[in-house]
Enzyme design. Structure first.
Site, short mmCIF file in Angstrom:
data_model
loop_
_atom_site.label_atom_id
_atom_site.label_comp_id
_atom_site.label_asym_id
_atom_site.label_seq_id
_atom_site.Cartn_x
_atom_site.Cartn_y
_atom_site.Cartn_z
N GLY A 12 0.84 -1.19 0.00
CA GLY A 12 0.00 0.00 0.00
C GLY A 12 0.88 1.24 0.00
O GLY A 12 2.02 1.22 -0.46
N GLY A 124 4.89 9.57 7.28
CA GLY A 124 3.88 9.59 6.24
C GLY A 124 4.38 9.03 4.92
O GLY A 124 5.45 8.42 4.83
N LYS A 172 5.98 4.50 19.27
CA LYS A 172 5.20 5.03 18.15
C LYS A 172 3.79 5.42 18.59
O LYS A 172 3.22 6.42 18.13
CB LYS A 172 5.13 4.00 17.01
CG LYS A 172 4.28 4.43 15.80
CD LYS A 172 4.78 5.74 15.20
CE LYS A 172 4.16 6.14 13.88
NZ LYS A 172 2.86 5.70 13.51
N GLU A 179 0.92 13.62 18.54
CA GLU A 179 0.43 14.15 17.27
C GLU A 179 -1.02 14.60 17.38
O GLU A 179 -1.39 15.69 16.91
CB GLU A 179 0.58 13.06 16.20
CG GLU A 179 -0.02 13.38 14.85
CD GLU A 179 -0.01 12.16 13.96
OE1 GLU A 179 -1.09 11.73 13.51
OE2 GLU A 179 1.09 11.61 13.72
#
Length: 325
Positions: A12, A124, A172, A179
């Site tokens: 992906g 990202g 993470k 975030e």
């Protein structure tokens, strides 16, 4: 010595771009996806149509990344891989799996002589293609066998070995919680700018903030970019997410660590999805019941909201008997 052949399962947005970056840097990559991937042809990158073919094409110890959504699908892939692997082979989960799941999976695979490394990946799509950030947990010797690739795929200083199994995905997860808090703060700041008594040049303000201010960041850069592209806030208010930070809020309760900003950011995100507006409707019904408050806007009440307070916040030493005009 580290061999330079790797498998990547899941082509992906993240898996494909990491595969392309690795192939460009001289690594031999065998990629597999259960769906036909749309990925540019690249020297050193071979797409296979079966897991068995992927495993057979790798040198031992085999090193296979998994970049698919967290959950039972990870266990399914591991179950399919195990009969094809041999002692010492390494599986790397590069997705956003729950760190507790990673610990349990690593312990189970260790009993069979296999390694599971949890590799938190950030940056990202652009990071995957041009330089990512990795937070890696697992057996140190096993991690040492993939460390060269990860450092090559990371931006400078964008690699950290965090410790034993589970630590990479935990770090993470905390990153994702931070975030969320930052996104919420920036979003609220945008609402305040829009609420000012005069029209502000929001795009210029965002540009200025990203040059020398304390809040300069990639997120502020993205806010300006999308604000300009969409000519304002012309997007749906519904905010989707995959739920990882919900896990963090629950973990914080178990750890007895207060994270009010992160927790509130999750609540606000969920509130964005309430298309039926059940909670505020229920509040309006109860307010009508006990105080006769109207349903919907009412000019007189709006006037009171804006002008009901005559003076400002009183000084600490102000005599309560004195009324300021």
């Amino acid at each position: 010595m580290e061999n330079n052949k790797y498998g990547i399962i899941g082509l992906g947005k993240m898996g494909a771009n990491l595969a392309l970056q690795a192939a460009e840097k001289g690594y031999t990559i065998l990629g597999y996806d259960k769906f036909v991937p749309i990925i540019p042809e690249q020297q050193n990158l071979q797409i296979v149509d079966e897991l068995a073919t992927l495993v057979a094409g790798l040198d031992r110890p085999r090193k296979i990344f998994i970049y698919i959504p967290a959950g039972p699908a990870i266990d399914s892939v591991i179950t399919e891989l195990k009969p094809l692997l041999e002692e010492g082979d390494i599986i790397i989960d590069g997705g956003n799996s729950y760190w507790g799941d990673s610990i349990r999976r690593a312990e189970k695979l260790k009993e069979e002589g296999l390694h599971l490394i949890d590799c938190g990946t950030s940056g990202g799509i652009n990071g995957a293609r041009n330089g990512a950030c990795f937070m890696v947990g697992g057996d140190k010797d096993a991690v040492g066998q993939i460390e060269g690739l990860l450092r090559d795929l990371a931006v400078p200083h964008g690699y950290s070995y965090t410790g034993n199994s589970g630590s990479g995905h935990f770090v993470k997860l905390v990153h994702n919680g931070i975030e969320f808090g930052m996104l919420q703060a920036i979003g609220e700041g945008m609402a305040l700018l829009e609420g000012y008594r005069e029209k502000l040049d929001v795009s210029d303000i965002l540009h200025t903030w990203n040059h020398g201010s304390v809040v300069r960041s990639w997120l502020v850069e993205l806010m300006k970019q999308l604000y300009d592209e969409k000519q304002g806030y012309n997007v749906p208010s519904y905010v989707e997410d995959t739920g990882e930070v919900n896990w963090l809020v629950s973990d914080a309760m178990s750890m007895e660590v207060a994270i009010p900003v992160i927790a509130q950011s999750v609540m606000q995100l969920i509130a964005s999805r309430d298309g039926a507006n059940i909670a505020p409707r229920a509040i309006a019904m109860m307010r009508n019941g006990f105080g006769g408050h109207p349903f919907g806007p009412e000019a007189g009440i709006e006037h009171e909201r804006h002008f009901g307070r005559v003076g400002g916040f009183p000084p600490v030493n102000m005599d309560p008997g004195i009324v300021q005009s």
